[in-house]
Design a protein around this motif. Structure first.
Motif, PDB file in Angstrom:
ATOM      1  N   TYR A 200       0.855  -1.397  -0.077  1.00  0.00           N
ATOM      2  CA  TYR A 200       0.082   0.102   0.111  1.00  0.00           C
ATOM      3  C   TYR A 200       1.060   1.091  -0.226  1.00  0.00           C
ATOM      4  N   MET A 201       2.256   1.303   0.809  1.00  0.00           N
ATOM      5  CA  MET A 201       2.880   2.421   0.884  1.00  0.00           C
ATOM      6  C   MET A 201       3.413   2.623  -0.637  1.00  0.00           C
ATOM      7  N   ALA A 202       3.604   1.482  -1.310  1.00  0.00           N
ATOM      8  CA  ALA A 202       4.255   1.685  -2.809  1.00  0.00           C
ATOM      9  C   ALA A 202       3.214   2.215  -3.469  1.00  0.00           C
ATOM     10  N   ALA A 203       2.029   1.899  -3.379  1.00  0.00           N
ATOM     11  CA  ALA A 203       0.853   2.400  -4.273  1.00  0.00           C
ATOM     12  C   ALA A 203       0.691   3.779  -3.908  1.00  0.00           C
ATOM     13  N   ILE A 204       0.782   4.364  -2.697  1.00  0.00           N
ATOM     14  CA  ILE A 204       0.688   5.385  -2.134  1.00  0.00           C
ATOM     15  C   ILE A 204       1.729   6.531  -3.114  1.00  0.00           C
ATOM     16  N   ALA A 205       2.876   5.983  -2.867  1.00  0.00           N
ATOM     17  CA  ALA A 205       4.169   6.585  -3.665  1.00  0.00           C
ATOM     18  C   ALA A 205       4.053   6.843  -5.112  1.00  0.00           C
ATOM     19  N   GLY A 206       3.001   6.037  -5.653  1.00  0.00           N
ATOM     20  CA  GLY A 206       2.967   6.119  -7.110  1.00  0.00           C
ATOM     21  C   GLY A 206       1.747   6.815  -7.637  1.00  0.00           C
ATOM     22  N   ILE A 207       1.142   7.809  -6.486  1.00  0.00           N
ATOM     23  CA  ILE A 207      -0.038   8.580  -6.822  1.00  0.00           C
ATOM     24  C   ILE A 207       0.743   9.929  -7.198  1.00  0.00           C
ATOM     25  N   ASP A 208       0.029  10.418  -8.250  1.00  0.00           N
ATOM     26  CA  ASP A 208       0.567  11.662  -8.901  1.00  0.00           C
ATOM     27  C   ASP A 208       0.611  12.775  -7.724  1.00  0.00           C
ATOM     28  N   GLN A 209       1.652  13.517  -7.652  1.00  0.00           N
ATOM     29  CA  GLN A 209       1.590  14.588  -6.656  1.00  0.00           C
ATOM     30  C   GLN A 209       0.948  15.716  -7.082  1.00  0.00           C
ATOM     31  N   GLN A 210       0.678  15.875  -8.078  1.00  0.00           N
ATOM     32  CA  GLN A 210      -0.140  17.193  -8.718  1.00  0.00           C
ATOM     33  C   GLN A 210      -1.695  17.014  -8.508  1.00  0.00           C
ATOM     34  N   LEU A 211      -1.845  15.767  -8.030  1.00  0.00           N
ATOM     35  CA  LEU A 211      -3.387  15.761  -7.424  1.00  0.00           C
ATOM     36  C   LEU A 211      -3.598  16.406  -6.165  1.00  0.00           C
ATOM     37  N   MET A 226      -6.470  13.036   2.162  1.00  0.00           N
ATOM     38  CA  MET A 226      -6.415  11.612   2.216  1.00  0.00           C
ATOM     39  C   MET A 226      -7.618  10.792   1.745  1.00  0.00           C
ATOM     40  N   TRP A 227      -8.857  11.554   1.739  1.00  0.00           N
ATOM     41  CA  TRP A 227     -10.032  10.896   1.463  1.00  0.00           C
ATOM     42  C   TRP A 227     -10.402  10.990   0.049  1.00  0.00           C
ATOM     43  N   HIS A 228      -9.867  12.053  -0.580  1.00  0.00           N
ATOM     44  CA  HIS A 228     -10.509  11.933  -2.074  1.00  0.00           C
ATOM     45  C   HIS A 228      -9.114  12.041  -2.917  1.00  0.00           C
ATOM     46  N   VAL A 229      -7.821  11.721  -2.411  1.00  0.00           N
ATOM     47  CA  VAL A 229      -6.793  11.395  -3.108  1.00  0.00           C
ATOM     48  C   VAL A 229      -6.163  10.025  -2.791  1.00  0.00           C
ATOM     49  N   THR A 230      -5.637   9.985  -1.821  1.00  0.00           N
ATOM     50  CA  THR A 230      -5.009   8.701  -1.397  1.00  0.00           C
ATOM     51  C   THR A 230      -5.745   7.657  -1.433  1.00  0.00           C
ATOM     52  N   PRO A 232      -8.612   6.925  -3.045  1.00  0.00           N
ATOM     53  CA  PRO A 232      -8.982   6.487  -4.508  1.00  0.00           C
ATOM     54  C   PRO A 232      -7.710   5.767  -5.120  1.00  0.00           C
ATOM     55  N   GLY A 233      -6.589   6.456  -4.630  1.00  0.00           N
ATOM     56  CA  GLY A 233      -5.597   6.075  -5.485  1.00  0.00           C
ATOM     57  C   GLY A 233      -4.907   4.587  -5.173  1.00  0.00           C
ATOM     58  N   ILE A 234      -5.356   4.013  -4.086  1.00  0.00           N
ATOM     59  CA  ILE A 234      -4.973   2.727  -3.595  1.00  0.00           C
ATOM     60  C   ILE A 234      -6.310   1.760  -3.789  1.00  0.00           C
ATOM     61  N   ARG A 235      -7.121   2.324  -4.273  1.00  0.00           N
ATOM     62  CA  ARG A 235      -8.439   1.509  -4.156  1.00  0.00           C
ATOM     63  C   ARG A 235      -8.288   0.151  -5.118  1.00  0.00           C
ATOM     64  N   ASN A 236      -7.717   0.202  -6.288  1.00  0.00           N
ATOM     65  CA  ASN A 236      -7.760  -0.937  -7.012  1.00  0.00           C
ATOM     66  C   ASN A 236      -6.683  -2.037  -6.391  1.00  0.00           C
ATOM     67  N   ILE A 237      -5.654  -1.513  -5.996  1.00  0.00           N
ATOM     68  CA  ILE A 237      -4.824  -2.546  -5.332  1.00  0.00           C
ATOM     69  C   ILE A 237      -5.551  -3.081  -3.969  1.00  0.00           C
ATOM     70  N   ALA A 238      -6.057  -2.241  -3.255  1.00  0.00           N
ATOM     71  CA  ALA A 238      -7.028  -3.031  -2.117  1.00  0.00           C
ATOM     72  C   ALA A 238      -7.904  -3.869  -2.508  1.00  0.00           C
ATOM     73  N   VAL A 239      -8.671  -3.787  -3.714  1.00  0.00           N
ATOM     74  CA  VAL A 239      -9.741  -4.602  -4.169  1.00  0.00           C
ATOM     75  C   VAL A 239      -8.951  -5.944  -4.673  1.00  0.00           C
ATOM     76  N   ILE A 240      -7.854  -5.951  -5.178  1.00  0.00           N
ATOM     77  CA  ILE A 240      -7.221  -7.068  -5.699  1.00  0.00           C
ATOM     78  C   ILE A 240      -6.713  -8.017  -4.545  1.00  0.00           C
ATOM     79  N   LEU A 241      -6.225  -7.273  -3.605  1.00  0.00           N
ATOM     80  CA  LEU A 241      -5.682  -8.060  -2.410  1.00  0.00           C
ATOM     81  C   LEU A 241      -6.851  -8.638  -1.430  1.00  0.00           C
ATOM     82  N   PHE A 242      -7.963  -7.802  -1.496  1.00  0.00           N
ATOM     83  CA  PHE A 242      -9.078  -8.409  -0.752  1.00  0.00           C
ATOM     84  C   PHE A 242      -9.516  -9.570  -1.416  1.00  0.00           C
TER      85      PHE A 242
END
Length: 320
Positions: A200-211, A226-230, A232-242
């Motif tokens: 998850y930390m790797a996924a957060i690091a890949g979020i575009d800082q411009q957002l 955190m709620w509107h950027v972070t 959603p940025g890790i949502r896909n990874i979280a779903v796959i791991l779930f």
């Protein structure tokens, strides 16, 4: 009409050939990435696909002299034995309850830890917390349970000594039906939270800082970012791991339950993992243990397919 059919027949092989050439061309262009994948593919092939040959043990009266293919055929005999076993319902219920509790409580914890660490601005403090949270993952359950016994024992344990000094009664935390599930869930989260947060930390690091910059311009505070950027940025990874985590719903963990379960908690702590190992290794009933293990795997596969379909329908994220 015949000429049109003949021309169409020639076009199909040309398309397949062009597709194959394009595929191999792309593989060659990204050969470095495929080389990185190769060790993982080899590992899965050797330890996950080759052993599938041994599934037939569950349908045979296995003997060492007959081997996998030479032992007499038994059909569904050992599956019926398990379902007729007087503790079968209890084993399945306990396994589902413990696994589902770990999933509901343990799955969000790494996400929360990763988000909190992402909000920390002091690099040294962040590294210290990361290291301390990763270390328990590399400690075996034997050591973890031994530490728990030393710390939580009512006979000289630091925690109970503290309770006694505050005028409170000493508590038998281990091998107690009241505290059994909290001890199981707490030790599992403590041991795995740091390691599971890495992805998850790797996924957060890949979020575009411009957002984040755009969110600041729009007046969003840290919580809103955190709620509107972070998230959603890790949502896909979280779903796959779930989805992958749901596949282990019929596996509650062998070592942990073997060590933390006792006669006093056997009614709520006996699970399929321990039953399979004790039946197969201690009892020598290899075919029966293989049948129970195959039953676990089939339920896990069905759960993955169901949850994957639901996730694909409602979130457009799936394994396949």
């Amino acid at each position: 009409m015949e000429s049109f059919t003949h021309s169409m027949a020639e076009v199909q092989p040309r398309k397949s050939m062009s597709f194959k050439r394009l595929l191999w061309k792309r593989i060659w262009q990204h050969k470095v990435f495929y080389l990185f994948m190769l060790p993982g593919i080899i590992w899965f092939f050797i330890f996950s696909y080759v052993p599938l040959y041994g599934i037939q043990v569950a349908f045979r009266n296995f003997t060492f002299t007959g081997g996998f293919s030479g032992s007499p055929w038994a059909g569904l005999k050992y599956f019926r034995q398990f379902f007729d076993y007087y503790q079968a319902t209890e084993l399945v219920r306990n396994t589902i309850v413990i696994s589902l509790s770990k999933l509901l409580i343990g799955f969000p914890m790494p996400i929360i830890l990763a988000i909190l660490l992402n909000e920390v601005r002091r690099v040294k403090f962040k590294k210290v917390v990361q290291t301390l949270s990763y270390l328990p993952y590399f400690v075996s359950w034997v050591v973890v349970v031994t530490l728990m016994q030393r710390l939580l024992t009512p006979y000289g344990g630091p925690l109970n000594d503290l309770l006694a000094s505050l005028g409170m009664e000493r508590i038998q935390f281990l091998y107690n039906t009241t505290w059994f599930y909290p001890m199981i869930l707490g030790s599992d989260v403590w041991k795995n939270i740091g390691w599971n947060s890495i992805i998850y930390m790797a996924a957060i690091a890949g979020i575009d800082q411009q957002l984040y910059e755009a969110a600041k311009i729009d007046g969003a505070n840290r919580f809103r970012q955190m709620w509107h950027v972070t998230l959603p940025g890790i949502r896909n990874i979280a779903v796959i791991l779930f989805i992958l985590s749901v596949g282990g719903l019929m596996s509650a963990g062998y070592e942990q339950l073997l060590l933390l379960n006792g006669p006093a908690t056997a009614r709520i702590g006996s699970v399929l993992d321990v039953h399979v190992i004790t039946s197969g290794i201690s009892g020598g009933r290899l075919s029966y243990a293989a049948a129970v293990g195959l039953f676990q795997s089939i339920i896990g596969l069905v759960m993955i397919l169901v949850v994957n379909r639901i996730a694909k329908k409602y979130s457009d994220v799936s394994l396949f």
